[in-house]
Design a protein around this motif. Structure first.
Motif, PDB file in Angstrom:
ATOM      1  N   ASP A  81      43.774  86.011 -29.052  1.00 55.50           N
ATOM      2  CA  ASP A  81      44.784  86.837 -29.702  1.00 55.50           C
ATOM      3  C   ASP A  81      44.343  87.157 -31.127  1.00 55.50           C
ATOM      4  O   ASP A  81      43.367  86.597 -31.640  1.00 55.50           O
ATOM      5  N   ASN A  84      44.208  84.197 -33.662  1.00 58.14           N
ATOM      6  CA  ASN A  84      43.062  83.327 -33.398  1.00 58.14           C
ATOM      7  C   ASN A  84      41.760  84.000 -33.820  1.00 58.14           C
ATOM      8  O   ASN A  84      40.829  83.342 -34.309  1.00 58.14           O
ATOM      9  N   PRO A 118      38.898  79.681 -24.412  1.00 60.76           N
ATOM     10  CA  PRO A 118      40.021  79.148 -25.188  1.00 60.76           C
ATOM     11  C   PRO A 118      40.447  77.794 -24.645  1.00 60.76           C
ATOM     12  O   PRO A 118      40.301  77.503 -23.450  1.00 60.76           O
ATOM     13  N   SER A 119      40.983  76.939 -25.511  1.00 61.55           N
ATOM     14  CA  SER A 119      41.369  75.592 -25.085  1.00 61.55           C
ATOM     15  C   SER A 119      42.433  75.615 -23.993  1.00 61.55           C
ATOM     16  O   SER A 119      42.561  74.653 -23.225  1.00 61.55           O
ATOM     17  N   SER A 120      43.192  76.699 -23.894  1.00 56.88           N
ATOM     18  CA  SER A 120      44.211  76.795 -22.844  1.00 56.88           C
ATOM     19  C   SER A 120      43.605  76.777 -21.448  1.00 56.88           C
ATOM     20  O   SER A 120      44.299  76.491 -20.462  1.00 56.88           O
ATOM     21  N   SER A 139      42.178  75.086 -32.462  1.00 54.43           N
ATOM     22  CA  SER A 139      42.899  75.969 -33.379  1.00 54.43           C
ATOM     23  C   SER A 139      43.810  75.173 -34.308  1.00 54.43           C
ATOM     24  O   SER A 139      44.224  74.049 -34.002  1.00 54.43           O
ATOM     25  N   GLU A 143      51.092  77.508 -32.104  1.00 61.17           N
ATOM     26  CA  GLU A 143      51.220  77.835 -30.685  1.00 61.17           C
ATOM     27  C   GLU A 143      50.080  77.245 -29.858  1.00 61.17           C
ATOM     28  O   GLU A 143      50.279  76.768 -28.730  1.00 61.17           O
ATOM     29  N   HIS A 144      48.877  77.280 -30.417  1.00 61.52           N
ATOM     30  CA  HIS A 144      47.722  76.753 -29.684  1.00 61.52           C
ATOM     31  C   HIS A 144      47.716  75.220 -29.681  1.00 61.52           C
ATOM     32  O   HIS A 144      47.416  74.595 -28.658  1.00 61.52           O
ATOM     33  N   ASP A 148      47.717  72.579 -26.625  1.00 59.16           N
ATOM     34  CA  ASP A 148      46.657  71.575 -26.458  1.00 59.16           C
ATOM     35  C   ASP A 148      47.243  70.172 -26.296  1.00 59.16           C
ATOM     36  O   ASP A 148      46.729  69.359 -25.514  1.00 59.16           O
TER      37      ASP A 148
END
Length: 320
Positions: A81, A84, A118-120, A139, A143-144, A148
């Motif tokens: 996004d 990020n 991404p870590s997601s 991050s 939100e991130h 996590d």
């Protein structure tokens, strides 16, 4: 085999790797991982956000047969996004997967499992309940980090350890909000705090807290204090000195060469026909303060008086 000219590209020891993995956290990481080994706690290791590999190298040092270290990082890939993307451009523009791999392979024979995403995405790559230790340092955006922490809760086994980086740094308020929200509302139990990291578990923190405090009481380089907040016991750790006694660290295959002993200057050659005192004779003796005072007094006297004094001294020397 790397040439001598090439080895300057490789870290000679762990602390040559750039990053913010301070000695106190090196001690704490090692202690938690060694305790798990002593209790025969099995499971994989996971790091979300690797930067140039400093903490991943230590994690890889604690792997046992049948265990896996997984590292998840964008490594220059497109962030998910706009926020990020701005964060990556500001803080991690020099991060490349090649640099991470070069550093890691300076200490280990094989690379960890790398998820360049991404870590997601990690919940699709690692099995639920399979990890014993998770380090979250991706991050700094709320939100991130919130996501996590949720992933870590699902991926950790019973009594697994999660470590949240930058939970109190002035430039990372999003991490602080997500960390304490998890403590207050999502069942995370703090074990201890360092200057930068919060160590916690979704299991029972008291046995590991007692063991940690007992271990640290025997050290004179780490201070320990205990506080309570919102029903939680918070064990605070702080380095007393800049150079802590380090834990056993992985050894680079490119160690820096030992420094050559400093050469002692050779004594000057003696003058033929003279003894050892000839060196002293050739070295002018610095004037003593009394001599300088006398010369100054003579310079300030009238010329007639000065000449008379000098004639008197010369006559005494001749008579002697």
């Amino acid at each position: 085999m790397a040439t001598a000219q090439e080895t300057h590209k490789y870290p000679g020891e762990l602390n040559d790797v750039p990053g913010w993995f301070w000695p106190l956290d090196q001690v704490l990481f090692s202690w938690f991982l060694e305790r798990q080994e002593s209790l025969d706690t099995r499971g994989d290791l996971l790091e979300l956000g690797a930067y140039l590999g400093k903490s991943a190298i230590l994690l890889g040092h604690r792997l046992r047969a049948g265990e896996t270290l997984t590292v998840c990082d964008l490594f220059g890939a497109e962030p998910p996004d706009a926020a990020n993307r701005a964060e990556a451009a500001k803080s991690y523009s020099s991060l490349t997967r090649q640099a991470f791999e070069r550093n890691y392979l300076s200490f280990h024979d094989t690379l960890p499992t790398i998820v360049q995403a991404p870590s997601s995405a990690i919940v699709d790559e690692v099995a639920p309940g399979s990890c014993r230790f998770v380090h979250i340092d991706a991050s700094h955006l709320y939100e991130h980090v919130e996501g996590d922490i949720g992933a870590a809760r699902d991926l950790l086994g019973p009594d697994g350890i999660v470590v949240l980086d930058d939970f109190r740094s002035e430039h990372t308020p999003g991490v602080a909000v997500a960390a304490w929200e998890a403590v207050l509302n999502r069942g995370l139990r703090p074990i201890c705090l360092s200057s930068q990291k919060l160590y916690g578990t979704w299991g029972d923190p008291e046995p590991v807290q007692e063991a940690l405090m007992a271990a640290l009481r025997g050290r004179d380089d780490i201070a320990v204090t205990v506080e309570r907040a919102a029903g939680h016991r918070l064990v605070r750790t702080r380095a007393k000195i800049k150079r802590l006694s380090p834990p056993p660290l992985p050894v680079s295959r490119y160690p820096a060469p030992a420094a050559e002993p400093e050469a002692r200057p050779a004594d000057p050659a003696p003058v033929p026909g003279q003894g050892a005192q000839s060196r002293t004779a050739r070295t002018p003796r610095p004037p003593r303060p009394r001599d300088r005072t006398r010369r100054l007094a003579l310079d300030l006297l009238p010329p007639l008086v000065t000449r008379a004094v000098r004639r008197y001294r010369a006559a005494r020397r001749a008579g002697a």
